[in-house]
Design a protein around this motif. Structure first.
Motif, PDB file in Angstrom:
ATOM      1  N   THR A 134       0.738  -1.067  -0.104  1.00 15.21           N
ATOM      2  CA  THR A 134       0.011   0.138   0.015  1.00 15.21           C
ATOM      3  C   THR A 134       1.079   1.269   0.078  1.00 15.21           C
ATOM      4  O   THR A 134       1.849   1.424   0.691  1.00 15.21           O
ATOM      5  N   GLY A 135       0.498   2.206  -0.961  1.00 10.36           N
ATOM      6  CA  GLY A 135       1.224   3.302  -1.020  1.00 10.36           C
ATOM      7  C   GLY A 135       2.405   3.323  -1.810  1.00 10.36           C
ATOM      8  O   GLY A 135       2.839   4.460  -2.228  1.00 10.36           O
ATOM      9  N   GLN A 136       2.725   2.129  -2.450  1.00 13.51           N
ATOM     10  CA  GLN A 136       3.810   2.190  -3.356  1.00 13.51           C
ATOM     11  C   GLN A 136       3.411   2.892  -4.656  1.00 13.51           C
ATOM     12  O   GLN A 136       2.186   2.909  -5.234  1.00 13.51           O
ATOM     13  N   VAL A 137       4.463   3.739  -5.334  1.00  9.39           N
ATOM     14  CA  VAL A 137       4.239   4.304  -6.692  1.00  9.39           C
ATOM     15  C   VAL A 137       5.725   4.320  -7.247  1.00  9.39           C
ATOM     16  O   VAL A 137       6.547   4.161  -6.678  1.00  9.39           O
ATOM     17  N   PHE A 138       5.553   4.454  -8.621  1.00  9.73           N
ATOM     18  CA  PHE A 138       6.781   4.476  -9.259  1.00  9.73           C
ATOM     19  C   PHE A 138       7.301   5.745  -9.152  1.00  9.73           C
ATOM     20  O   PHE A 138       6.941   6.833 -10.017  1.00  9.73           O
TER      21      PHE A 138
END
Lengths: 90, 602
Positions: free
Chosen positions: B565-569
């Motif tokens: 959760t919360g991960q983004v590139f």
């Protein structure tokens, strides 16, 4: 009984990098359940919502057996429970 | 004598002619087989800018040097062409028996050129290569086509064919042999454009090996070790369905068109539930694992549906991706896609795209032939699969793939098209495994899970959320996949039992080419193939700008995905730089002159 549980790297995300914590329990299942006390939330990633061990993992005892063991397998003092990760792309 | 037959068939459907050619030994040594050799033929023979669905495109079927031998799981076949979905080079690897029997017939591959005037099929037997009228086959589904051809040429006939989707030029049509597919990138669509319904083979001859005794010893040793391998047994018991629950826990299983990573009631489509309706195993030539799970629905509205599957990818594409946990519908939809000749990944992804557009009000019932698109509505999913394959109404648009469909819809729809270079993303959330994201972004065929695996990220030996430091690993993974696809070995490592050393040994025993005995030599072949495929794309105008991910991956933190959760590139550009550096490409993603020279591609 007291045993070490060797965690695969992906579960070390939840153990703060600890590779082989020591836990107590009379069976492998108890030992795995007792990991939760040290690492809250880890059970969530070992078992499905019906309480079965996820099949992405295989449990071995003392690295000396070719075959995975079941959760009700008794544990002896100083055993090493090894969790292998079978995650791969589909 | 070598395990290559040294011959291939070239068929020109415009002229109605075929000829047999020698395969140069230098080609075998430089490109190994399968994907590598096919890519080399395509690169050399296709002019830049060729229309993928025109007569100038070529469709190449190619076997590897171990195909049709007694080694485990090495008889798969590569299909290579220019993709109608992406405009890039395309490759898809098909299992089953067809490829082995083509080798038994005396051929390493087939190059199909031109375009027939009317529906056609090819029959290969001891009397030669016959280009025949397929008027009676056109319009049949893939199972009916197999049955008809076996009625005409005998029950042992091996078939590779397309379904109605390929005939009607749905851009993600498949080629299928029994129930194993060359599933991705629209290889079946190219076959349909050529009006080629099927290729049927009746084989005659045995296969030669350079060192038959040595080969047997190595192959039997591997098989003996594999018999008790728990990983192999797990694949035999469950196929890849066992991955679903684990990936969902880890936040890797995309839900609702990649909007989140949690699927309520995911257990309903877990491996235990599928196992309850399993009837038998099935699989590829020369494989004792038989990972294919034949399942039959016995009750309810889908009673009677039978499928060898769905595998993990399809459990996701038609299941989790659509928030659909009705297991029986997955069997029915998987079977329907196979019969109609549709790629389940692109089909499910396209339906998910449509559902999200409907959710956001970008499209309404006016656009969908009156259908209300809702998450988890398997009845509507089944209708859409039919509509796509038949290119009917709204299905016509979805059959173009998400990129083209979004362009036509407008209104910001492109933000919800989960594709790279036009190929729909498969069953892995890139934000939860950044290595997968880098593979999808840089893959020369678009977003595909069979263009390398981020093994370190999946094992946990590298931080799967890290924004940097993955370029070398991913370059190595893609090189490794290119070798696997050229041997051609099954990509489920535990199934083949091959490691780099044993693979080299068995290749030498099969072919007599001592160079193959050095794993580093094979890796260089893999790098050469990767570089050649990239060069093909560069020639078509592709460069760094195309090595990207859907906007969602770059701007929206992943929601409701457990530890992911919360991960983004955050640093795709950094990862691209690392990847290009590792492969000797310029920062524009173009192979440098020095690298081309080093690989013998100048």
């Amino acid at each position: 009984m007291s045993a070490r549980v060797k965690l695969p790297p992906i579960l070390q995300e939840l153990s703060g990098g600890i590779e082989a914590p020591e836990v107590s329990g009379n069976t492998i299942g108890e030992c795995l359940n007792n990991l939760e006390g040290q690492f809250p939330g880890i059970k969530e990633y070992l078992f499905d919502r019906r309480g079965r061990l996820l099949r992405i993992f295989g449990i071995y005892l003392n690295s000396d057996g070719l075959n995975p063991v079941e959760l009700d397998t008794p544990v002896r003092e100083n055993d090493e429970i090894v969790i292998l990760n079978f995650l791969m792309g589909g | 004598m070598r395990s290559y037959t040294g011959k291939l068939i070239r068929i020109n459907l415009s002229q109605g002619k075929s000829q047999i050619e020698d395969v140069p030994e230098a080609l075998m040594k430089s490109f190994l087989g399968g994907r590598g050799m096919a890519a080399k033929y395509l690169y050399d023979e296709l002019k830049p800018g060729v229309e993928p669905l025109g007569g100038d495109n070529k469709l190449i079927f190619m076997m590897g040097p171990l195909g049709a031998t007694t080694a485990m799981s090495v008889s798969r076949m590569a299909l290579v062409t220019k993709s109608p979905l992406t405009g890039t080079i395309a490759k898809s690897i098909m299992g089953g028996n067809f490829g082995a029997y083509l080798k038994f017939a005396g051929f390493d591959g087939i190059i199909v050129e031109g375009k027939a005037e009317k529906p056609t099929y090819i029959h290969i037997d001891k009397d030669g290569i016959h280009i025949l009228d397929a008027g009676e086959l056109w319009g049949l589904d893939t199972q009916q086509t197999h049955a008809k051809l076996r009625e005409s040429h005998g029950k042992n006939t091996q078939v590779a064919c397309i379904g109605p989707a390929g005939e009607k030029l749905v851009r993600y049509g498949i080629v299928i042999s029994d129930r194993r597919c060359g599933g991705r990138t629209g290889v079946g669509t190219v076959m349909g454009a050529k009006k080629l319904k099927a290729i049927a083979v009746n084989s005659t001859g045995p296969l030669s090996l350079y060192d038959a005794e040595g080969f047997k010893k190595i192959a039997q040793g591997i098989i003996a070790e594999l018999k008790t391998s728990p990983r192999r047994i797990k694949m035999s018991d469950f196929g890849t369905s066992y991955l679903t629950l684990g990936f969902e826990k880890m936040g890797i299983f995309p839900v609702k068109n990649f909007q989140e990573g949690h699927l309520e009631d995911v257990e309903k489509i877990g491996e235990e539930e599928f196992a309850k309706i399993k009837t038998k195993n099935d699989g590829c030539y020369g494989c004792m694992t038989k990972c294919g799970q034949v399942r039959q629905v016995t009750e309810g509205e889908y009673a009677g549906a039978v499928s060898e599957g769905p595998d993990y990818e399809t459990i996701w594409s038609l299941g989790g991706n659509l928030a659909n946990t009705e297991l029986a519908s997955l069997i029915a939809a998987d079977s329907l896609c196979d019969k109609l000749g549709l790629d389940t990944v692109s089909a499910g992804n396209s339906i998910g795209f449509a559902c999200e557009l409907f959710q956001r009000g970008i499209i309404t019932k006016k656009d969908t032939d009156g259908l209300e698109l809702k998450w988890g509505d398997h009845g509507t999913m089944m209708k859409l699969v039919e509509k796509i394959a038949q290119r009917e109404g709204f299905g016509q648009l979805l059959g173009e793939g998400t990129r083209r469909a979004a362009e036509k819809i407008g209104k910001g729809a492109e933000d919800y098209a989960m594709q790279v270079k036009g190929l729909e993303l498969p069953a892995y959330e890139p934000r939860a495994v950044k290595g997968y994201g880098l593979i999808f972004a840089t893959s020369n065929i678009g977003a595909n899970h069979m263009y390398g695996r981020p093994r370190e990220d999946l094992a946990g030996t590298t931080d799967r959320f890290a924004d940097e430091g993955k370029g070398k690993d991913i370059a190595r993974a893609q090189i490794g996949q290119a070798v696997e696809d050229s041997v051609i070995q099954c990509s489920f490592g535990p199934v083949t039992g091959l490691n780099p050393e044993s693979r080299s040994q068995i290749l030498v025993a099969a072919t007599g080419f001592e160079e193959f005995g050095d794993p580093a030599y094979l890796n260089q072949i893999g790098e050469r193939i990767l570089c050649l495929e990239r060069s093909f794309n560069v020639r078509e105008g592709f460069n760094r700008k195309d090595d990207t991910l859907p906007k969602r991956m770059l701007t929206e933190p992943l929601e409701n995905a457990g530890p992911a959760t919360g991960q983004v590139f955050r640093k795709l550009d950094t990862l691209l730089d690392e990847y290009y550096d590792a492969l000797g490409y310029t920062r524009q993603g173009i192979p440098s002159a020095e690298k081309l020279k080093q690989l013998g591609l100048e």
